[in-house]
Design a protein around this motif. Structure first.
Motif, PDB file in Angstrom:
ATOM      1  N   ASN A 122       0.814  -1.221   0.000  1.00  0.00           N
ATOM      2  CA  ASN A 122       0.000   0.000   0.000  1.00  0.00           C
ATOM      3  C   ASN A 122       0.848   1.273   0.000  1.00  0.00           C
ATOM      4  N   GLU A 123       0.153   2.383  -0.161  1.00  0.00           N
ATOM      5  CA  GLU A 123       0.802   3.674  -0.366  1.00  0.00           C
ATOM      6  C   GLU A 123       1.612   4.155   0.833  1.00  0.00           C
ATOM      7  N   HIS A 124       1.306   3.647   2.030  1.00  0.00           N
ATOM      8  CA  HIS A 124       1.946   4.179   3.240  1.00  0.00           C
ATOM      9  C   HIS A 124       3.041   3.288   3.802  1.00  0.00           C
ATOM     10  N   SER A 125       2.792   1.985   3.864  1.00  0.00           N
ATOM     11  CA  SER A 125       3.767   1.106   4.521  1.00  0.00           C
ATOM     12  C   SER A 125       4.281  -0.011   3.639  1.00  0.00           C
ATOM     13  N   GLY A 126       3.889  -0.033   2.389  1.00  0.00           N
ATOM     14  CA  GLY A 126       4.406  -1.053   1.486  1.00  0.00           C
ATOM     15  C   GLY A 126       3.819  -2.430   1.768  1.00  0.00           C
ATOM     16  N   GLY A 145      17.483   9.072  -6.110  1.00  0.00           N
ATOM     17  CA  GLY A 145      16.971  10.268  -5.464  1.00  0.00           C
ATOM     18  C   GLY A 145      16.937  10.151  -3.954  1.00  0.00           C
ATOM     19  N   ILE A 146      16.456  11.171  -3.282  1.00  0.00           N
ATOM     20  CA  ILE A 146      16.363  11.220  -1.832  1.00  0.00           C
ATOM     21  C   ILE A 146      15.245  10.326  -1.314  1.00  0.00           C
ATOM     22  N   ILE A 147      14.085  10.388  -1.930  1.00  0.00           N
ATOM     23  CA  ILE A 147      12.892   9.771  -1.364  1.00  0.00           C
ATOM     24  C   ILE A 147      12.925   8.247  -1.443  1.00  0.00           C
ATOM     25  N   GLN A 148      13.485   7.689  -2.491  1.00  0.00           N
ATOM     26  CA  GLN A 148      13.617   6.236  -2.659  1.00  0.00           C
ATOM     27  C   GLN A 148      12.288   5.488  -2.680  1.00  0.00           C
ATOM     28  N   SER A 149      11.252   6.137  -3.181  1.00  0.00           N
ATOM     29  CA  SER A 149       9.981   5.434  -3.376  1.00  0.00           C
ATOM     30  C   SER A 149       9.226   6.112  -4.504  1.00  0.00           C
ATOM     31  N   LEU A 150       8.330   5.352  -5.107  1.00  0.00           N
ATOM     32  CA  LEU A 150       7.495   5.855  -6.191  1.00  0.00           C
ATOM     33  C   LEU A 150       6.039   5.622  -5.838  1.00  0.00           C
ATOM     34  N   ASN A 151       5.154   6.408  -6.422  1.00  0.00           N
ATOM     35  CA  ASN A 151       3.732   6.122  -6.312  1.00  0.00           C
ATOM     36  C   ASN A 151       3.496   4.693  -6.800  1.00  0.00           C
ATOM     37  N   ILE A 152       2.561   3.976  -6.172  1.00  0.00           N
ATOM     38  CA  ILE A 152       2.361   2.563  -6.513  1.00  0.00           C
ATOM     39  C   ILE A 152       2.033   2.351  -7.979  1.00  0.00           C
ATOM     40  N   SER A 153       1.222   3.217  -8.563  1.00  0.00           N
ATOM     41  CA  SER A 153       0.888   3.012  -9.973  1.00  0.00           C
ATOM     42  C   SER A 153       2.103   3.249 -10.868  1.00  0.00           C
ATOM     43  N   VAL A 154       2.966   4.172 -10.472  1.00  0.00           N
ATOM     44  CA  VAL A 154       4.186   4.423 -11.230  1.00  0.00           C
ATOM     45  C   VAL A 154       5.149   3.246 -11.070  1.00  0.00           C
ATOM     46  N   ALA A 157       3.997   0.461 -13.204  1.00  0.00           N
ATOM     47  CA  ALA A 157       4.218   0.738 -14.622  1.00  0.00           C
ATOM     48  C   ALA A 157       5.685   0.538 -15.009  1.00  0.00           C
ATOM     49  N   VAL A 158       6.586   1.071 -14.193  1.00  0.00           N
ATOM     50  CA  VAL A 158       8.013   0.930 -14.475  1.00  0.00           C
ATOM     51  C   VAL A 158       8.390  -0.550 -14.530  1.00  0.00           C
ATOM     52  N   THR A 159       7.896  -1.315 -13.570  1.00  0.00           N
ATOM     53  CA  THR A 159       8.250  -2.735 -13.477  1.00  0.00           C
ATOM     54  C   THR A 159       7.676  -3.545 -14.621  1.00  0.00           C
TER      55      THR A 159
END
Length: 196
Positions: A122-126, A145-154, A157-159
């Motif tokens: 999920n969007e908050h805790s994976g 990058g700094i954040i090291q996470s992407l929006n779940i839909s992104v 898509a990347v994967t």
């Protein structure tokens, strides 16, 4: 159904990939699920699994995000981790989670040409510790990058576009691969009749 529509649906079914799926675990925003469905449809993934153990089952998905992809993608809904994983393992050889563990492998080292299921949390805790413990390993999307996470839909898509690249290079899109029984069922659901 017009001959043109019949030809379009035939083309879509000819390119469906029965050996890759996604599990979306406790994704809060239905629009994220809809966006994932749209990407799955684009690369020929027919089935996804939506697992809700901490939130209520989604009654519908965001139509603006999916552009009606929900009509063309088969969604299996579960509320129990064991039942979901058991169902997935009847069709897929490996189940991997997106989880930044020390043993997580780079996404580009995964062989997406073998039967595989990919779990996105999920969007908050994976991904939950429960589902991580029932899977075969973890993978990560390389980032600098700094954040090291992407929006779940992104992230999805990347994967799955990396999976698309690998599978296309392996000629997985050059012949119909969906089991005939499943194809016939989808033809029925899609009102697949060239005479209409």
């Amino acid at each position: 159904m017009t001959p043109e529509r019949f030809e379009t649906l035939s083309y879509v079914l000819d390119h469906r990939q029965p050996d890759i799926t996604l599990i979306l675990e406790n994704v809060f925003d239905p629009h994220n699920i809809s966006a994932v469905m749209r990407t799955c449809d684009a690369v020929g993934i027919q089935e996804i699994y939506v697992l809700n153990t901490r939130i209520a089952r989604h009654e519908k998905f965001g139509p603006r995000s999916s552009s009606s992809a929900a009509k063309w993608v088969t969604v299996h809904a579960f509320e129990n981790v064991d039942e979901c994983i058991q169902a997935v393992r009847t069709k897929y050889k490996r189940v991997l989670t997106t989880h930044l563990a020390s043993d997580a492998v780079d996404m580009y080292s995964i062989n997406f040409c073998e039967p595989i299921a990919l779990v996105f949390g999920n969007e908050h805790s994976g991904c939950s510790p429960e589902i991580i413990g029932k899977c075969d390993g973890n993978f990560k999307i390389p980032q600098v990058g700094i954040i090291q996470s992407l929006n779940i839909s992104v992230a999805c898509a990347v994967t799955i576009y990396e999976a698309f690249r690998q599978k296309r290079n392996a000629d997985h899109y050059n012949e119909a691969r969906m089991p005939m029984e499943q194809r016939l069922q989808l033809e029925k659901e899609w009102k697949f009749d060239p005479r209409k």
